[in-house]
Design a protein around this motif. Structure first.
Motif, mmCIF file in Angstrom:
data_model
loop_
_atom_site.group_PDB
_atom_site.id
_atom_site.type_symbol
_atom_site.label_atom_id
_atom_site.label_comp_id
_atom_site.label_asym_id
_atom_site.label_seq_id
_atom_site.Cartn_x
_atom_site.Cartn_y
_atom_site.Cartn_z
ATOM 1 N N ASN A 71 0.821 -1.209 0.000
ATOM 2 C CA ASN A 71 0.000 0.000 0.000
ATOM 3 C C ASN A 71 0.859 1.266 0.000
ATOM 4 O OD1 ASN A 71 -2.613 -1.020 -0.185
ATOM 5 N ND2 ASN A 71 -2.698 -1.446 2.007
ATOM 6 N N LEU A 72 1.968 1.268 0.735
ATOM 7 C CA LEU A 72 2.841 2.446 0.762
ATOM 8 C C LEU A 72 3.547 2.637 -0.583
ATOM 9 C CD1 LEU A 72 4.277 2.118 4.372
ATOM 10 C CD2 LEU A 72 2.510 3.699 3.571
ATOM 11 N N ASN A 73 3.966 1.542 -1.208
ATOM 12 C CA ASN A 73 4.580 1.638 -2.540
ATOM 13 C C ASN A 73 3.569 2.151 -3.557
ATOM 14 O OD1 ASN A 73 7.123 0.750 -1.714
ATOM 15 N ND2 ASN A 73 6.637 -1.392 -2.108
ATOM 16 N N ALA A 167 11.754 0.569 0.627
ATOM 17 C CA ALA A 167 12.784 1.102 -0.270
ATOM 18 C C ALA A 167 12.194 1.692 -1.548
ATOM 19 C CB ALA A 167 13.802 0.011 -0.596
ATOM 20 N N GLU A 168 11.247 0.996 -2.154
ATOM 21 C CA GLU A 168 10.650 1.482 -3.408
ATOM 22 C C GLU A 168 9.923 2.806 -3.200
ATOM 23 O OE1 GLU A 168 7.011 0.167 -6.356
ATOM 24 O OE2 GLU A 168 8.178 -1.440 -5.434
ATOM 25 N N ALA A 169 9.141 2.900 -2.131
ATOM 26 C CA ALA A 169 8.410 4.132 -1.839
ATOM 27 C C ALA A 169 9.382 5.270 -1.516
ATOM 28 C CB ALA A 169 7.438 3.924 -0.680
ATOM 29 N N ALA A 170 10.386 4.980 -0.705
ATOM 30 C CA ALA A 170 11.371 6.001 -0.329
ATOM 31 C C ALA A 170 12.071 6.561 -1.569
ATOM 32 C CB ALA A 170 12.377 5.408 0.646
ATOM 33 N N LYS A 171 12.431 5.692 -2.483
ATOM 34 C CA LYS A 171 13.107 6.136 -3.701
ATOM 35 C C LYS A 171 12.166 6.997 -4.552
ATOM 36 C CE LYS A 171 15.647 4.620 -7.716
ATOM 37 N NZ LYS A 171 16.052 3.540 -8.592
ATOM 38 N N LEU A 175 13.495 10.123 -0.979
ATOM 39 C CA LEU A 175 14.163 9.962 0.306
ATOM 40 C C LEU A 175 15.476 9.197 0.172
ATOM 41 C CD1 LEU A 175 11.065 9.329 2.569
ATOM 42 C CD2 LEU A 175 12.499 11.369 2.494
ATOM 43 N N THR A 176 15.660 8.456 -0.909
ATOM 44 C CA THR A 176 16.921 7.789 -1.216
ATOM 45 C C THR A 176 17.194 7.956 -2.709
ATOM 46 O OG1 THR A 176 15.855 5.662 -1.656
ATOM 47 C CG2 THR A 176 16.638 6.030 0.580
ATOM 48 N N HIS A 177 18.414 7.917 -3.063
ATOM 49 C CA HIS A 177 18.751 8.134 -4.481
ATOM 50 C C HIS A 177 19.442 6.932 -5.066
ATOM 51 C CE1 HIS A 177 17.554 12.279 -4.090
ATOM 52 N NE2 HIS A 177 18.274 12.344 -2.990
#
Length: 177
Positions: A71-73, A167-171, A175-177
């Motif tokens: 859900n977050l992704n 990780a997928e959502a953060a990217k 939030l991550t590169h």
């Protein structure tokens, strides 16, 4: 003319002058309607108080879905597609959102209260804003553009902007590169 008649006439003229002057003020384009204009006195309070009261009255108290990785992704993908243009991503404010009035908030940046974006708001409040939009701000209603599940996915993502994301959502949200 007696004093009473003069008082009544003055009162009636006073009642007529206020609407005429107000109409002229609006008809000649004097109110601040451009983004760069200084806001009217008390404009934020006039709009903010009833908005806050309505949100508190109508917002859902709990989400019908859980903040799972899936859900977050999905919420991050929706954010990228529908929200990023105005709200930007972490470390990269939107060029469009910064020129709006009121300015579109950066939803992955710390604000004055130390929270990130709207992570200090209940998810139901964010959901209400996504679903209904907010007049005179540029925030559209996504009620017809997104499903209930999609509106909740992006709302849950935003409510967790201050927590570690998958990780997928953060990217996706920078939030991550």
């Amino acid at each position: 003319m007696s004093r009473t008649q003069l008082a009544v006439l003055s009162f009636i003229l006073g009642l007529l002058i206020v609407p005429v002057v107000t109409y002229a003020y609006f008809a000649f384009g004097k109110p601040p309607v451009a983004v760069a204009d200084t806001p009217l006195p008390f404009e934020n309070r006039i709009v903010g108080v009833p908005l806050e009261a309505r949100i508190q009255r109508e917002m859902p108290q709990s989400a019908p879905i859980q903040p799972t990785d899936d859900n977050l992704n999905a919420g991050a993908g929706i954010y990228e597609d529908k929200c990023e243009v105005c709200h930007g991503v972490a470390g990269e404010p939107s060029a469009i959102g910064s020129k709006m009035f009121p300015r579109a908030p950066e939803l992955f940046a710390k604000h004055g209260h130390g929270a990130i974006g709207v992570s200090d708001d209940p998810a139901g409040e964010t959901y209400w804003k996504v679903k209904n939009g907010i007049r005179l701000t540029g925030m559209p209603s996504f009620d017809k553009a997104l499903s209930e599940t999609q509106m909740w996915q992006v709302s849950l993502l935003l409510s967790r902007a201050d927590k570690p994301l998958p990780a997928e959502a953060a990217k996706t949200v920078g939030l991550t590169h």
